[in-house]
Motif scaffolding. Structure first.
Motif, PDB file in Angstrom:
ATOM      1  N   LYS A  73       8.922   7.540  19.536  1.00  0.00           N
ATOM      2  CA  LYS A  73      10.208   7.293  18.882  1.00  0.00           C
ATOM      3  C   LYS A  73      10.301   5.862  18.376  1.00  0.00           C
ATOM      4  CE  LYS A  73      12.699  10.741  21.629  1.00  0.00           C
ATOM      5  NZ  LYS A  73      13.771  10.967  22.639  1.00  0.00           N
ATOM      6  N   ARG A  74       9.557   4.958  18.983  1.00  0.00           N
ATOM      7  CA  ARG A  74       9.616   3.549  18.585  1.00  0.00           C
ATOM      8  C   ARG A  74       8.643   3.236  17.448  1.00  0.00           C
ATOM      9  NH1 ARG A  74       8.524  -0.432  23.129  1.00  0.00           N
ATOM     10  NH2 ARG A  74       9.410  -1.880  21.591  1.00  0.00           N
ATOM     11  N   LEU A  75       7.719   4.150  17.187  1.00  0.00           N
ATOM     12  CA  LEU A  75       6.708   3.904  16.161  1.00  0.00           C
ATOM     13  C   LEU A  75       7.203   4.361  14.798  1.00  0.00           C
ATOM     14  CD1 LEU A  75       3.397   4.981  17.915  1.00  0.00           C
ATOM     15  CD2 LEU A  75       4.019   2.683  17.197  1.00  0.00           C
ATOM     16  N   SER A  76       6.872   3.589  13.780  1.00  0.00           N
ATOM     17  CA  SER A  76       7.235   3.946  12.409  1.00  0.00           C
ATOM     18  C   SER A  76       6.076   3.630  11.491  1.00  0.00           C
ATOM     19  CB  SER A  76       8.479   3.162  11.977  1.00  0.00           C
ATOM     20  OG  SER A  76       8.806   3.458  10.640  1.00  0.00           O
ATOM     21  N   PHE A  77       5.654   4.627  10.703  1.00  0.00           N
ATOM     22  CA  PHE A  77       4.566   4.438   9.754  1.00  0.00           C
ATOM     23  C   PHE A  77       5.110   4.557   8.328  1.00  0.00           C
ATOM     24  CE2 PHE A  77       2.479   6.821  13.353  1.00  0.00           C
ATOM     25  CZ  PHE A  77       1.889   5.704  13.917  1.00  0.00           C
ATOM     26  N   THR A  78       4.596   3.745   7.435  1.00  0.00           N
ATOM     27  CA  THR A  78       4.895   3.862   6.016  1.00  0.00           C
ATOM     28  C   THR A  78       3.586   3.752   5.255  1.00  0.00           C
ATOM     29  OG1 THR A  78       5.164   1.478   5.618  1.00  0.00           O
ATOM     30  CG2 THR A  78       7.111   2.696   6.377  1.00  0.00           C
ATOM     31  N   ALA A  79       3.642   3.994   3.948  1.00  0.00           N
ATOM     32  CA  ALA A  79       2.429   3.892   3.136  1.00  0.00           C
ATOM     33  C   ALA A  79       1.860   2.479   3.184  1.00  0.00           C
ATOM     34  CB  ALA A  79       2.737   4.288   1.687  1.00  0.00           C
ATOM     35  N   GLU A  80       2.733   1.477   3.284  1.00  0.00           N
ATOM     36  CA  GLU A  80       2.273   0.093   3.315  1.00  0.00           C
ATOM     37  C   GLU A  80       1.957  -0.378   4.720  1.00  0.00           C
ATOM     38  OE1 GLU A  80       5.235   1.047   2.190  1.00  0.00           O
ATOM     39  OE2 GLU A  80       5.372   0.609   0.054  1.00  0.00           O
ATOM     40  N   SER A  81       2.481   0.282   5.735  1.00  0.00           N
ATOM     41  CA  SER A  81       2.357  -0.179   7.116  1.00  0.00           C
ATOM     42  C   SER A  81       1.889   0.971   8.003  1.00  0.00           C
ATOM     43  CB  SER A  81       3.705  -0.716   7.607  1.00  0.00           C
ATOM     44  OG  SER A  81       3.618  -1.114   8.956  1.00  0.00           O
ATOM     45  N   HIS A 112       4.998  -3.844  21.101  1.00  0.00           N
ATOM     46  CA  HIS A 112       5.621  -4.405  19.899  1.00  0.00           C
ATOM     47  C   HIS A 112       5.280  -3.536  18.682  1.00  0.00           C
ATOM     48  CE1 HIS A 112       6.450  -8.066  22.204  1.00  0.00           C
ATOM     49  NE2 HIS A 112       5.187  -8.023  22.610  1.00  0.00           N
ATOM     50  N   PRO A 113       5.835  -2.339  18.593  1.00  0.00           N
ATOM     51  CA  PRO A 113       5.495  -1.446  17.471  1.00  0.00           C
ATOM     52  C   PRO A 113       5.855  -2.031  16.110  1.00  0.00           C
ATOM     53  CG  PRO A 113       7.410  -0.623  18.689  1.00  0.00           C
ATOM     54  CD  PRO A 113       6.820  -1.732  19.507  1.00  0.00           C
ATOM     55  N   GLU A 114       6.830  -2.928  16.080  1.00  0.00           N
ATOM     56  CA  GLU A 114       7.234  -3.531  14.807  1.00  0.00           C
ATOM     57  C   GLU A 114       6.157  -4.457  14.228  1.00  0.00           C
ATOM     58  OE1 GLU A 114       8.014  -6.511  17.918  1.00  0.00           O
ATOM     59  OE2 GLU A 114       8.400  -4.358  17.750  1.00  0.00           O
ATOM     60  N   ALA A 115       5.164  -4.811  15.043  1.00  0.00           N
ATOM     61  CA  ALA A 115       4.118  -5.740  14.594  1.00  0.00           C
ATOM     62  C   ALA A 115       3.076  -5.071  13.710  1.00  0.00           C
ATOM     63  CB  ALA A 115       3.431  -6.371  15.808  1.00  0.00           C
ATOM     64  N   LEU A 116       3.119  -3.750  13.593  1.00  0.00           N
ATOM     65  CA  LEU A 116       2.098  -3.038  12.820  1.00  0.00           C
ATOM     66  C   LEU A 116       2.006  -3.577  11.398  1.00  0.00           C
ATOM     67  CD1 LEU A 116       0.027  -0.772  12.496  1.00  0.00           C
ATOM     68  CD2 LEU A 116       1.914   0.789  12.013  1.00  0.00           C
ATOM     69  N   LYS A 117       3.134  -3.876  10.786  1.00  0.00           N
ATOM     70  CA  LYS A 117       3.121  -4.338   9.387  1.00  0.00           C
ATOM     71  C   LYS A 117       2.354  -5.642   9.233  1.00  0.00           C
ATOM     72  CE  LYS A 117       7.658  -6.653   9.661  1.00  0.00           C
ATOM     73  NZ  LYS A 117       7.838  -6.395  11.103  1.00  0.00           N
TER      74      LYS A 117
END
Length: 377
Positions: free
Chosen positions: A11-19, A211-216
């Motif tokens: 639930k905390r993970l988020s993927f996008t085309a750029e990230s 820190h899932p937000e660090a993926l980008k």
């Protein structure tokens, strides 16, 4: 990205085309419901309209699941516990053999990262000290001679210090196998240092769980990640080309020209192959020929009108002819081949209704070829 089913909160993970990561490894030393986790992960990726290859990183036989695209068939060569050298692998062998999953025999080599890891506790083995570079290199050389296709240099989950660049660099010079490096990588700078030292794949695990937000930040720095918005290539095409690149890495590990191929029909991989011309002493044993033969055997028919062929390098005239005879309706390739590519010498070789897509992960496909031939000179 490495996700442990027991620790990761999807639930905390988020993927996008750029990230997003190039691959997602799933597994851990202590278990978890792998199949249910994979189903949730695949649904999450699908809902975000992405395609990211999922690779099993199993701690034991119970963690095998057909829901993944591939599996690292790990053997803990740095330890001496027979259960993790071959025992767990034998337990899972029949299920893996009967599945459609891509199998990647991998030497797993644990290097001391300054903490006691779960791998140490579960397997009862000790890591190799980072100062004992000769032993690390000898283990990697043994892995290559044993026929492994990848080497995984692991500092361990939660390591204080990652595998040092000088170790990666020394192993890179000693063996030709693709290198995966993981453990203790918490910053883009550490990731880049591993790539510069010779790593082919860098794995980040604990840091993303915390820190899932660090993926980008990591994907922005990663030279292997391509941005979809500036590229009309579909996410399906990129996913399957990444799996074809794994086949190309197998060829490279065997001293073959690194070309890999995958054939997909109705969302299922029905054939895969890589160059075997040196191994078989056969100039016709190109990746595409191997894959077409495998696909025909899978479906029990010589024509493949519903199939898409993915290959890392533009097919030669011979392979284009075989693809045409098989009536494959779509061909997707990575980098072009100005010297031998079919588009220059035989553009009509494919079936009349076949469509062509080029330039999928072009930089990565070309870089693999360039590195191979540079090392051969």
């Amino acid at each position: 990205m490495l996700l442990d089913p027991e620790k990761a909160d999807l639930k905390r993970l988020s993927f996008t085309a750029e990230s997003r990561p190039d691959y997602i490894f799933v597994g851990g030393s202590t278990g978890g419901d792998t199949t249910e986790f994979l189903k949730e992960l695949k649904l999450k990726i699908k809902n975000e309209k992405l395609k990211i290859p999922i690779v099993l990183f199993p701690g034991d036989a119970s963690q095998f699941s057909e829901e993944a695209d591939a599996i690292l068939y790990l053997s803990l060569l740095s330890g001496r516990n027979p259960e993790y050298l071959a025992g767990q692998q034998i337990r899972a062998a029949r299920a893996i053999h009967n599945s459609n999953i891509q199998v990647i025999p991998t030497a797993y080599i644990l290097i001391d990262g300054g903490v006691e890891t779960s791998t140490m506790r579960v397997t009862g083995t000790q890591p190799i000290p980072p100062t004992d570079i000769d032993r690390i290199v000898d283990t990697c050389m043994a892995a290559e001679m044993m026929g492994k296709q990848f080497i995984y240099l692991e500092a361990g989950s939660g390591a204080k210090t990652p595998v040092a660049p000088n170790i990666i660099r020394t192993v890179r010079k000693a063996v030709g196998l693709p290198l995966i490096v993981g453990g203790g990588i918490r910053t883009p700078e550490r990731m880049e240092a591993a790539y510069e030292a010779g790593a082919d794949i860098v794995v980040v695990g604990n840091h993303f769980e915390e820190h899932p937000e660090a993926l980008k930040d990591f994907t922005r720095s990663n030279p292997n990640t391509q941005s979809i918005p500036n590229n009309p290539i579909s996410s399906d095409d990129e996913k399957y080309m990444r799996l074809a690149l794994l086949e190309a890495e197998k060829a490279c590990a065997a001293g073959e020209v690194p070309v890999g191929c995958l054939i997909v029909s109705q969302g299922q991989i029905i054939g895969r192959g890589h160059n075997l011309t040196e191994t078989l002493h056969d100039v016709t044993a190109h990746a595409e020929i191997q894959a077409v033969t495998a696909a025909a055997q899978t479906i029990g028919a010589k024509y493949l009108p519903d199939a898409t062929l993915y290959v890392t390098v533009e097919p030669c005239v011979m392979c284009a002819g075989a693809i045409g005879w098989a009536q494959i309706h779509r061909v997707v390739y990575g980098c072009g081949d100005e010297k031998r590519g079919f588009t220059r010498f035989a553009p009509q070789a494919l079936h009349a209704k076949c469509t062509i897509v080029s330039g999928v992960l072009e930089q990565e496909c070309r870089a693999l070829m360039q590195t191979f031939f540079k090392n051969r000179r």
